[in-house]
Design a protein around this motif. Structure first.
Motif, mmCIF file in Angstrom:
data_model
loop_
_atom_site.group_PDB
_atom_site.id
_atom_site.type_symbol
_atom_site.label_atom_id
_atom_site.label_comp_id
_atom_site.label_asym_id
_atom_site.label_seq_id
_atom_site.Cartn_x
_atom_site.Cartn_y
_atom_site.Cartn_z
ATOM 1 N N LEU A 1 113.511 57.078 -21.367
ATOM 2 C CA LEU A 1 114.271 57.951 -21.798
ATOM 3 C C LEU A 1 115.437 57.303 -22.556
ATOM 4 O O LEU A 1 115.657 55.805 -22.395
ATOM 5 N N SER A 2 116.185 57.803 -23.627
ATOM 6 C CA SER A 2 117.222 57.459 -24.472
ATOM 7 C C SER A 2 118.351 57.175 -23.566
ATOM 8 O O SER A 2 118.544 58.052 -22.727
ATOM 9 N N TYR B 1 121.381 57.562 -24.555
ATOM 10 C CA TYR B 1 122.212 58.796 -24.950
ATOM 11 C C TYR B 1 121.853 60.234 -23.970
ATOM 12 O O TYR B 1 122.943 60.756 -23.588
ATOM 13 N N ILE B 2 120.489 60.109 -23.804
ATOM 14 C CA ILE B 2 120.047 61.287 -22.848
ATOM 15 C C ILE B 2 120.718 61.071 -21.627
ATOM 16 O O ILE B 2 121.266 62.134 -20.917
ATOM 17 N N LEU B 3 120.602 59.943 -20.992
ATOM 18 C CA LEU B 3 121.179 59.548 -19.802
ATOM 19 C C LEU B 3 122.626 59.733 -19.439
ATOM 20 O O LEU B 3 123.094 60.291 -18.696
ATOM 21 N N PHE C 1 124.441 61.909 -21.474
ATOM 22 C CA PHE C 1 124.748 63.100 -21.564
ATOM 23 C C PHE C 1 124.635 63.930 -20.533
ATOM 24 O O PHE C 1 125.336 64.687 -20.045
ATOM 25 N N ASN C 2 123.244 63.437 -19.655
ATOM 26 C CA ASN C 2 123.085 64.020 -18.393
ATOM 27 C C ASN C 2 124.080 63.984 -17.437
ATOM 28 O O ASN C 2 124.651 64.591 -16.536
ATOM 29 N N SER D 1 127.367 65.798 -18.368
ATOM 30 C CA SER D 1 127.249 67.303 -17.791
ATOM 31 C C SER D 1 127.663 67.491 -16.611
ATOM 32 O O SER D 1 127.792 68.529 -16.219
#
Length: 613
Positions: free
Chosen positions: A17-18, A20-22, A24-25, A28
């Motif tokens: 996983l990227s 940035y995705i981590l 962002f999660n 959130s």
């Protein structure tokens, strides 16, 4: 079972996983109200610094008092400051407007002023100009007869010539007057009328609140106050081809001399605010000992207009003030549009976006200045501080959003024994509101205290006769070369540039003295003999000093020997014997020099002839 397998799968390969995705999660998962609180804190911190709020500084970091700069060896400064408790005390701004911008804006939008009417007097200058003098007497305030707003009342010679109550001349700031706000007469200047009026008065220049508060407070404490409005302001039209500017001192000089001559028993003081302070200090420096002003106060003086011009274009907030002041000047120009159309560049005035543009198209044309920088340099009062001979109090806030602290002449004020410079850390421009209700202004109380102590002290200034004329702080370097100077005793010497201004007057005095000496000599024969002997000594000294004068190169002297020629002519007409005696003594005293030169020449020629023989 499926959930466990999914968890193991995701946990076993995080690198798939990227980042940035981590991230962002993770973000959130934070509640929304946390973001709102953080945004609010960031905004408050930014505005706190952007608007220069000093609330926490006032609460946690208390200073000892107002910084005062003065000459420690001056008896005047030491005596006055020991009795000025308000001036030396610490200024604490009103907590809910603890910002120079809030303070300056509050001066116009929310500031309260007492209700009264001035007594109007129209003063006519020698060039045909008209100045509105608005009076508020101590008797008016104490009697309560004029606590009603309305039109100005006629003067009706309310003050007798034997009045001893001190008079205070108030010089307003830029485009400011003692009357109501400027009327723009329909000009929108690409803004609404109300918005233009408010913006133009943000810096306190078109506001009358501080002027009314100052006049009322001074009149209540046994002063007669007169507001000397600038030309074209106060509801008076321009009656000559002359406008005021930041360095125009002729009107103040004329008003001061007029009041001093009309009320000789009343001590005369002056208070200048903003541009009015610059005019006042420049006038005091120009006239020196010759001014009738006994004491003065300069509040929020811009000091150096060139530095102020650079400062007001530096930051966003300063540009807002620049624009607001430009709108006020354009409104003033519109009141006198026919004259500005004839004397200046009217199209340029309408298109001006800053004060510098207005000065370029209006002030430089009317005042005959070559460039805007030339106008700023010649009209800055900082160059005249060293020549002030009047007790002067200067108040300048270090956080003034219009007049920067960079222009304050610290060293010049410290060197002058007649100047006291108070520099509070805060206060804004002509504001200095204090107390929880912001009902009082610190600088008005400090000015009242200073002048009250000064008028009862032996340090008030007394006018002295001035023979050298007005002083210019921007003399050309050409005037600094040496020149010939004829002294009263007849000796010709090389004089400095400071004496050049009195050259013509010295020659006239020399002529009068020689005539007086000639009359005294002819009245008595014995005095005549002694006089001729003294003159012979002077003539010998003149012959010796003439050789020194000839060595001075590039000097164009006036006709210095004309008084001596007139003197000799008078002597020859009245007494021929004295003339022959003078001639004999001159030849006798100069013979050693002439004989030595003749002997040297003949000896040199004889040496050339002897070898040939």
């Amino acid at each position: 079972m499926q959930k466990n397998l999914c968890f193991v799968f995701m946990d076993s390969s995080p690198s798939s996983l990227s980042p940035y995705i981590l991230l962002f999660n993770a973000l959130s998962q934070i509640p929304t109200w946390h973001y709102l609180v953080a945004l609010l804190l960031i905004s408050v911190t930014f505005l706190y610094n952007f608007l220069e709020v000093h609330f926490f500084e006032d609460v946690f970091f208390k200073s000892q008092g107002t910084p005062i700069t003065y000459n420690p060896s001056s008896p005047f400064c030491n005596a006055i400051l020991s009795n000025c408790k308000i001036l030396c005390s610490r200024f604490v701004a009103t907590p809910w407007i603890s910002s120079p911008h809030f303070q300056t804006a509050f001066l116009q939008f929310c500031g309260r002023s007492p209700g009264f009417s001035y007594r109007r007097q129209l003063f006519h200058t020698s060039d045909g100009g008209t100045i509105a003098l608005d009076w508020l007497m101590n008797a008016d305030v104490s009697g309560g007869a004029f606590h009603i707003n309305g039109a100005s009342l006629p003067m009706n010679n309310s003050i007798s010539q034997d009045e001893t109550t001190p008079i205070v001349i108030v010089v307003p700031g830029l485009a400011s007057s003692s009357t109501s706000h400027l009327k723009y007469s329909g000009i929108l200047w690409k803004l609404s009328l109300d918005c233009a009026q408010k913006l133009a008065s943000v810096a306190g220049h078109s506001s009358t609140n501080y002027l009314k508060n100052l006049a009322f407070n001074m009149a209540k404490h046994r002063w007669n106050v007169v507001v000397s409005n600038h030309r074209g302001l106060g509801g008076v039209s321009i009656t000559s081809d002359c406008f005021y500017n930041a360095g125009w001192t002729e009107d103040l000089r004329a008003v001061a001399n007029y009041l001093h001559d009309k009320y000789p028993k009343a001590p005369l003081f002056a208070i200048g605010t903003s541009i009015g302070a610059n005019i006042l200090v420049k006038y005091l420096g120009e006239d020196g000992e010759g001014t009738p002003i006994a004491g003065a106060v300069a509040v929020c003086n811009p000091w150096d207009l060139l530095i102020g011009d650079r400062f007001i274009c530096r930051r966003l907030l300063q540009r807002i003030y620049d624009k607001a002041l430009t709108i006020g000047l354009q409104g003033y120009a519109h009141l006198h549009e026919p004259l500005y159309t004839r004397l200046a560049n009217w199209e340029g005035i309408k298109m001006a976006r800053c004060i510098r543009d207005y000065d370029k198209y209006a002030t430089c044309h009317v005042g005959k200045f070559e460039t805007v920088d030339t106008y700023y340099r010649r009209c800055s009062s900082a160059a005249y501080v060293g020549n002030v001979s009047v007790p002067l109090l200067c108040i300048s806030a270090l956080d003034d959003p219009v007049c920067t602290r960079e222009a304050i002449p610290w060293d010049e004020c410290r060197a002058n024994p007649n100047i006291v410079l108070a520099t509070p850390q805060h206060g804004g421009h002509l504001a200095f509101f204090e107390g929880l209700t912001a009902s009082t202004s610190w600088w008005i109380r400090a000015v009242d205290e200073f002048l009250d102590v000064l008028r009862s002290s032996p340090y008030i200034h007394v006018q002295k006769k001035q023979t050298s004329g007005q002083l210019s702080a921007l003399d050309s370097s050409i005037d600094q070369y040496p020149h010939l100077h004829g002294a009263e005793d007849g000796i010709v010497t090389a004089a400095s540039s400071e004496e050049k201004r009195d050259g013509i007057e010295d020659i006239e005095k020399l002529q009068m003295l020689t005539e007086e000496k000639a009359n005294e000599m002819l009245s008595n024969a014995e005095q005549e003999k002694h006089f001729t002997e003294a003159k012979s000594d002077l003539l010998s000294e003149t012959c010796q000093t003439s050789e020194i004068v000839k060595n001075i190169q590039g000097v164009k002297s006036p006709d210095i020997d004309s008084p001596f020629r007139r003197f000799l002519n008078q002597m020859s007409q009245q007494n021929s014997i004295t003339m022959w005696l003078l001639a004999f003594i001159a030849i006798r005293t100069s013979w050693p020099l002439v004989g030595s030169i003749t002997k040297f020449i003949f000896r040199k020629r004889s040496r050339k002839i002897m070898p040939a023989a």
